[in-house]
Design a protein around this motif. Structure first.
Motif, mmCIF file in Angstrom:
data_model
loop_
_atom_site.group_PDB
_atom_site.id
_atom_site.type_symbol
_atom_site.label_atom_id
_atom_site.label_comp_id
_atom_site.label_asym_id
_atom_site.label_seq_id
_atom_site.Cartn_x
_atom_site.Cartn_y
_atom_site.Cartn_z
ATOM 1 N N LEU A 15 0.830 -1.210 0.000
ATOM 2 C CA LEU A 15 0.000 0.000 0.000
ATOM 3 C C LEU A 15 0.865 1.261 0.000
ATOM 4 C CD1 LEU A 15 -2.748 -1.091 2.539
ATOM 5 C CD2 LEU A 15 -3.044 -0.744 0.082
ATOM 6 N N ALA A 16 1.979 1.236 0.759
ATOM 7 C CA ALA A 16 2.873 2.401 0.835
ATOM 8 C C ALA A 16 3.455 2.730 -0.540
ATOM 9 C CB ALA A 16 3.986 2.139 1.840
ATOM 10 N N GLU A 17 3.840 1.693 -1.284
ATOM 11 C CA GLU A 17 4.398 1.923 -2.622
ATOM 12 C C GLU A 17 3.341 2.496 -3.560
ATOM 13 O OE1 GLU A 17 6.432 -1.392 -4.249
ATOM 14 O OE2 GLU A 17 7.749 -1.650 -2.516
ATOM 15 N N GLU A 18 2.102 2.022 -3.417
ATOM 16 C CA GLU A 18 1.023 2.562 -4.243
ATOM 17 C C GLU A 18 0.796 4.043 -3.944
ATOM 18 O OE1 GLU A 18 -2.433 0.180 -3.650
ATOM 19 O OE2 GLU A 18 -1.692 -1.511 -4.836
ATOM 20 N N VAL A 19 0.817 4.413 -2.661
ATOM 21 C CA VAL A 19 0.627 5.819 -2.258
ATOM 22 C C VAL A 19 1.782 6.678 -2.790
ATOM 23 C CG1 VAL A 19 0.621 7.397 -0.287
ATOM 24 C CG2 VAL A 19 -0.768 5.317 -0.221
ATOM 25 N N ALA A 20 3.002 6.166 -2.624
ATOM 26 C CA ALA A 20 4.186 6.930 -3.038
ATOM 27 C C ALA A 20 4.236 7.155 -4.545
ATOM 28 C CB ALA A 20 5.452 6.217 -2.582
ATOM 29 N N ASP A 21 3.573 6.267 -5.312
ATOM 30 C CA ASP A 21 3.598 6.381 -6.773
ATOM 31 C C ASP A 21 2.484 7.253 -7.334
ATOM 32 O OD1 ASP A 21 5.809 4.810 -6.964
ATOM 33 O OD2 ASP A 21 4.724 2.939 -7.344
ATOM 34 N N ARG A 22 1.560 7.702 -6.495
ATOM 35 C CA ARG A 22 0.440 8.503 -6.990
ATOM 36 C C ARG A 22 0.906 9.928 -7.332
ATOM 37 N NH1 ARG A 22 -4.628 7.610 -3.035
ATOM 38 N NH2 ARG A 22 -5.401 9.366 -4.299
ATOM 39 N N ALA A 23 0.840 10.264 -8.598
ATOM 40 C CA ALA A 23 1.381 11.541 -9.091
ATOM 41 C C ALA A 23 0.697 12.741 -8.461
ATOM 42 C CB ALA A 23 1.260 11.610 -10.607
ATOM 43 N N LEU A 25 -0.661 13.052 -5.526
ATOM 44 C CA LEU A 25 -0.232 13.253 -4.140
ATOM 45 C C LEU A 25 1.157 13.905 -4.111
ATOM 46 C CD1 LEU A 25 -1.334 9.910 -2.391
ATOM 47 C CD2 LEU A 25 -2.607 12.046 -2.644
ATOM 48 N N ARG A 26 2.042 13.414 -4.935
ATOM 49 C CA ARG A 26 3.399 13.971 -4.981
ATOM 50 C C ARG A 26 3.380 15.436 -5.425
ATOM 51 N NH1 ARG A 26 7.432 10.219 -4.548
ATOM 52 N NH2 ARG A 26 8.907 11.758 -5.356
ATOM 53 N N ALA A 27 2.537 15.734 -6.419
ATOM 54 C CA ALA A 27 2.453 17.109 -6.921
ATOM 55 C C ALA A 27 1.975 18.060 -5.821
ATOM 56 C CB ALA A 27 1.511 17.176 -8.125
ATOM 57 N N TYR A 28 0.964 17.626 -5.075
ATOM 58 C CA TYR A 28 0.433 18.475 -4.001
ATOM 59 C C TYR A 28 1.495 18.694 -2.912
ATOM 60 C CZ TYR A 28 -2.482 20.239 -0.212
ATOM 61 O OH TYR A 28 -2.997 21.007 0.805
ATOM 62 N N LEU A 29 2.145 17.623 -2.515
ATOM 63 C CA LEU A 29 3.147 17.730 -1.450
ATOM 64 C C LEU A 29 4.368 18.534 -1.903
ATOM 65 C CD1 LEU A 29 3.027 14.127 0.076
ATOM 66 C CD2 LEU A 29 1.973 16.223 0.939
ATOM 67 N N ARG A 30 4.741 18.385 -3.168
ATOM 68 C CA ARG A 30 5.856 19.177 -3.697
ATOM 69 C C ARG A 30 5.522 20.668 -3.624
ATOM 70 N NH1 ARG A 30 5.536 17.743 -8.632
ATOM 71 N NH2 ARG A 30 6.448 15.678 -8.309
ATOM 72 N N ASP A 31 4.303 20.999 -3.993
ATOM 73 C CA ASP A 31 3.853 22.392 -3.934
ATOM 74 C C ASP A 31 3.782 22.879 -2.492
ATOM 75 O OD1 ASP A 31 2.761 24.736 -5.399
ATOM 76 O OD2 ASP A 31 0.997 24.317 -4.145
ATOM 77 N N LEU A 32 3.361 21.994 -1.582
ATOM 78 C CA LEU A 32 3.286 22.350 -0.163
ATOM 79 C C LEU A 32 4.659 22.682 0.395
ATOM 80 C CD1 LEU A 32 1.425 22.499 2.376
ATOM 81 C CD2 LEU A 32 2.058 20.115 2.818
ATOM 82 N N LEU A 33 5.651 21.856 0.062
ATOM 83 C CA LEU A 33 7.028 22.110 0.511
ATOM 84 C C LEU A 33 7.568 23.395 -0.100
ATOM 85 C CD1 LEU A 33 6.802 19.191 1.562
ATOM 86 C CD2 LEU A 33 9.122 18.786 0.718
ATOM 87 N N LEU A 126 9.573 6.576 1.489
ATOM 88 C CA LEU A 126 9.508 6.543 0.027
ATOM 89 C C LEU A 126 9.308 7.894 -0.648
ATOM 90 C CD1 LEU A 126 7.201 3.392 -0.293
ATOM 91 C CD2 LEU A 126 9.688 3.483 -0.504
ATOM 92 N N MET A 127 8.874 8.903 0.106
ATOM 93 C CA MET A 127 8.539 10.171 -0.546
ATOM 94 C C MET A 127 9.373 11.359 -0.070
ATOM 95 S SD MET A 127 4.386 9.749 -0.395
ATOM 96 C CE MET A 127 3.960 11.031 -1.577
ATOM 97 N N LYS A 128 9.683 11.419 1.176
ATOM 98 C CA LYS A 128 10.286 12.614 1.768
ATOM 99 C C LYS A 128 11.578 13.041 1.085
ATOM 100 C CE LYS A 128 11.821 14.400 6.266
ATOM 101 N NZ LYS A 128 11.930 14.097 7.711
ATOM 102 N N ASN A 129 12.536 12.143 1.014
ATOM 103 C CA ASN A 129 13.851 12.504 0.454
ATOM 104 C C ASN A 129 13.754 12.913 -1.017
ATOM 105 O OD1 ASN A 129 15.092 12.015 2.888
ATOM 106 N ND2 ASN A 129 15.741 9.942 2.366
#
Length: 603
Positions: A15-23, A25-33, A126-129
Motif C-alpha cells: 500500500l505504501a508503494e502505491e501511495v508513493a507512486d500517486r502523481a 499526491l506527490r504534486a500536491y506535497l511538492r507544492d506544499l514544501l 519513500l517520498m520525503k527525500n
C-alpha cells in the motif's frame, strides 16, 4: 507469511508503494514544501565564529518560495564545501493530515491506526527525500537561470566597454620578483617588441627600468600605457606615473583588469598566435589589446574566466556556455568587426561565419592583402552566398573602394543608397549630407517591395554617423595615491574606483588594493534599489566611501549614498573597525532614520 504481523507488514509495504507512486499526491506535497517550507543552515562546529566566508549563514533561515537566488547558491556552495549543514524544514503534521484525507476511508480504530502508520512510513521512507530533492532541484534551476542572466548582463557591459582606441600602446604585466614584462603594440594591435624591467628591486635596477621605459615611449611614439591590476599593479602604476612626469608628451596610463589574461596566455589560441613568446609576454599583449579594444580581445577568452559571474561554477554549465556564447555573438554583431584586422576567434562570432570560414578569411587576407570591398568575401573558400548574406552587414572595411563598406548598411541595400545619392546630386563619400538632405525630402518615395520604411530608417540612422562605434566614450578611474593595500584603508575615506562585477545583492568595486569591495544594494543610492543593474554596470567609474574593513576575511564594505547619510555611520579617517559576523543576511531595506527623513520630506 507465518504470522498475522508479517502479513500486515507486507500489505502495508504494498500500500505504501502505491501511495508513493500517486502523481497527484506527490504534486500536491511538492507544492506544499515549495510554498510553506523553509531552508535553514548552520555552520558546522568545526568552524569557530568569524572564521568562514559563510558567517551570514551561521544561523540562517529563509522561505523556500522567496529565497534570493544568490542566497540559495551560497547555501549550496557552503554545503558542498562541507562548511554548512542545510535543511529543508516543513510541517510534517500537515503533510500526514493531507495523506490521510486522501487515502483513509474507514472509521474503524484498528484500521485507522494501520493506515496512519502505513501513510507515515510511505512518506518518510519513500517520498520525503525524493520530494526534498525535487524542490531543491527546482529552486536550483531557478537560481541558475537568474545567475546566468546576471552573468550575461555583466558580460555584455564588459564586452561593450569603451575602447581607448587603436593607438600605439605599451602593455605592462606587473611583477615583483621576476620583474615587469613590457610589450609594445602598434595602432593595429600588432606585437612589436618586449622588454623585462625590474623597477621594484634595487635603485640601480629602478633607474635602468626608467631609461628603458622612456626609450620605448619615445621610439614607438606611445600614446597609451596599459598596466595589469594584479600583483605589483599599484606599485608599477606609481612607478610609471613618476616616469611620465619627466616627459613633455605624456601618454595616458590606465590600470586594466587582467582577469582571464593568464588563462588566455596559456591557451592554444595564444600559443598559435605567439609560439615563440613566454606566457607572461602573451599576458602583457592581452592586457594591452583589451585596453585598445576590449571586445576584440575578450572574445578570445572563455567568458567564464573573465570574472564577472555570480556563482558561475555552481550553475548549469551547459546552459551557461550556451547563453554566454550568444551574448558574445550579440555584442560582436552589434559593434561590427573590422574585416582587415579581426582575429579568426573574433570572426567566428559573426553571424554566418563558422570556425572553418573564419580561418579561410584570415588565410585569404594573409595571402592577398587587405580586403578592398565586401564582394571579395565571395572569393573566400566555403563562404557562399548564404553566409555572405548573413555576415556582410556586420563586417567593416575602412578606407575601402566603397564608403558604404564601412557602415552597417547591407550590400543588398547599396542600390537604394546609390539611387538616393544620385537624386540628391551627392557622392557616397558625403554620407552625412545624404542623411541631412534625405530628412528634408522624406524616405517614403524610396520604399519598394524589398526595402520597407523600417529598413530605410535604419539606413538613414547609419548614414548620419557612418562607421561610428556604438560604444560609450572612453573613461578610466584614478586610484588614490598611497592606497595600495587593505591596511591603508580608513573608515570614511572617499575613493574613486571601477565596477568589476554586479550581483543581485550589490556591486563589487576595484579601488586598487588587490581586493574588490562590496557596495551592498542598500548602499547603492539614497532611494530604494530593487535591482543593482538599474544603478551601476560593469566598467562604470564610481565614487565610494569606506564603511567597514575586515582584514582577516579580506572584506571591504563601501557606500555610494550621499555624504550625510554615510557620515552618520562614522566619517573621518578613523582606524578600520573589525567587522562582526552577522547571524542574519543584510536586508535591502531603508534604516529608521531614512524612513523618518522620507516621511518629513513628504509632509
Amino acid at each position: 507469511m507465518k504470522t498475522v504481523e508479517e502479513a500486515l507488514s507486507g500489505a502495508a509495504d504494498i500500500l505504501a508503494e502505491e501511495v508513493a507512486d500517486r502523481a497527484e499526491l506527490r504534486a500536491y506535497l511538492r507544492d506544499l514544501l515549495m510554498t510553506s517550507g523553509q531552508l535553514t543552515s548552520r555552520v558546522k562546529a568545526d568552524y569557530p565564529e568569524g572564521s568562514t566566508k559563510f558567517e551570514m549563514y551561521r544561523n540562517y533561515q529563509a522561505k523556500v518560495q522567496t529565497i534570493a537566488p544568490h542566497n540559495l547558491l551560497a547555501l549550496y556552495r557552503g554545503e558542498a564545501e562541507g562548511i554548512l549543514e542545510v535543511e529543508l524544514e516543513f510541517d510534517e503534521t500537515a503533510v500526514l493530515a493531507y495523506l490521510e484525507s486522501q487515502a483513509l476511508r474507514t472509521k474503524h480504530p484498528v484500521m485507522r491506526s494501520f493506515y496512519q502508520s502505513m501513510l507515515k512510513d510511505a512518506f518518510n521512507r519513500l517520498m520525503k527525500n525524493s520530494l526534498i530533492s525535487e524542490v531543491r532541484g527546482a529552486k536550483k534551476q531557478e537560481a541558475d537561470i537568474e545567475s546566468i542572466k546576471t552573468f550575461e548582463a555583466n558580460l555584455r557591459e564588459l564586452l561593450l566597454a569603451a575602447p581607448a582606441g587603436m593607438k600605439p600602446t605599451l602593455a605592462i604585466d606587473p611583477g615583483f620578483r621576476t620583474g615587469c614584462k613590457v610589450s609594445v603594440l602598434d595602432q593595429t594591435g600588432k606585437f612589436l617588441e618586449y622588454q623585462t624591467i625590474l623597477p621594484h628591486q634595487a635603485a640601480e635596477q629602478r633607474t635602468k627600468a626608467t631609461q628603458i621605459l622612456k626609450y620605448l615611449i619615445e621610439k614607438y611614439q606611445i600614446e597609451l600605457i596599459a598596466i595589469g591590476n594584479g600583483t605589483a599593479g599599484r606599485e608599477t602604476d606609481e612607478f610609471v606615473r613618476e616616469v611620465l612626469k619627466t616627459l613633455e608628451r605624456q601618454p595616458i596610463a590606465v590600470m586594466v583588469n587582467e582577469s582571464g589574461a593568464s588563462v588566455y596566455s596559456a591557451s592554444p589560441v595564444a600559443i598559435a598566435e605567439f609560439p615563440d613568446q613566454d606566457v607572461t609576454v602573451r599576458g602583457a599583449i592581452s592586457i594591452g589589446r583589451r585596453l585598445q579594444d576590449p571586445l576584440a580581445e575578450l572574445a578570445k577568452i572563455d567568458p567564464k574566466s573573465i570574472g564577472v559571474g555570480q556563482y558561475q561554477h555552481d550553475v548549469d554549465q551547459k546552459l551557461l556556455k550556451k547563453k554566454l556564447d550568444e551574448t558574445v555573438e550579440s555584442c560582436v554583431n552589434y559593434v561590427g568587426v573590422d574585416l582587415n584586422t579581426a582575429s579568426k576567434e573574433l570572426l567566428t562570432f559573426v553571424s554566418g561565419i563558422t570556425p572553418a570560414i573564419a580561418n579561410n578569411i584570415v588565410t585569404y587576407r594573409n595571402e592577398n592583402g587587405a580586403f578592398r570591398n565586401r564582394r571579395q568575401l565571395l572569393k573566400v573558400p566555403k563562404l557562399g552566398p548564404k553566409a555572405f548574406e548573413q555576415a556582410a552587414g556586420f563586417l567593416r572595411i575602412r578606407n575601402g573602394d566603397n564608403p558604404l563598406d564601412n557602415t552597417a548598411v547591407h550590400p543588398e541595400s547599396y542600390r537604394v543608397v546609390e539611387a538616393i545619392a544620385a537624386d540628391l546630386h551627392l557622392s557616397l563619400d558625403q554620407a552625412t549630407q545624404i542623411a541631412e538632405e534625405l530628412k528634408k525630402v522624406g524616405i517614403k518615395k524610396y520604399v519598394t517591395e524589398t526595402v520597407g520604411e523600417p529598413t530605410l530608417r535604419d539606413i538613414l540612422a547609419e548614414l548620419e554617423k557612418p562607421g561610428r562605434d556604438p560604444r560609450a566614450e572612453f573613461k578610466y578611474a584614478t586610484f588614490r595615491k598611497g592606497v595600495k593595500e587593505i591596511s591603508n584603508l580608513r573608515v570614511g575615506m572617499e575613493l574613486e574606483g571601477i565596477v568589476t562585477n554586479v550581483a543581485n545583492f550589490g556591486a563589487f568595486v576595484d579601488i586598487g588594493v588587490h581586493q574588490d569591495g562590496l557596495v551592498h544594494v542598500s548602499q547603492l543610492a539614497d532611494r530604494f534599489v530593487s535591482d543593482p543593474k538599474q544603478v551601476v554596470k560593469v566598467g562604470q567609474v564610481v565614487k565610494v566611501r569606506v564603511l567597514e574593513v575586515n582584514e582577516t576575511l579580506k572584506r571591504i564594505s563601501f557606500s555610494m549614498r550621499s555624504g550625510e547619510k554615510v557620515a552618520s555611520q562614522g566619517g573621518g579617517d578613523r582606524k578600520p573597525k573589525v567587522a562582526q559576523p552577522s547571524s542574519q543576511p543584510p536586508a535591502n531595506t531603508a534604516t529608521l532614520e531614512d524612513l523618518q527623513a522620507k516621511f518629513r520630506k513628504k509632509r
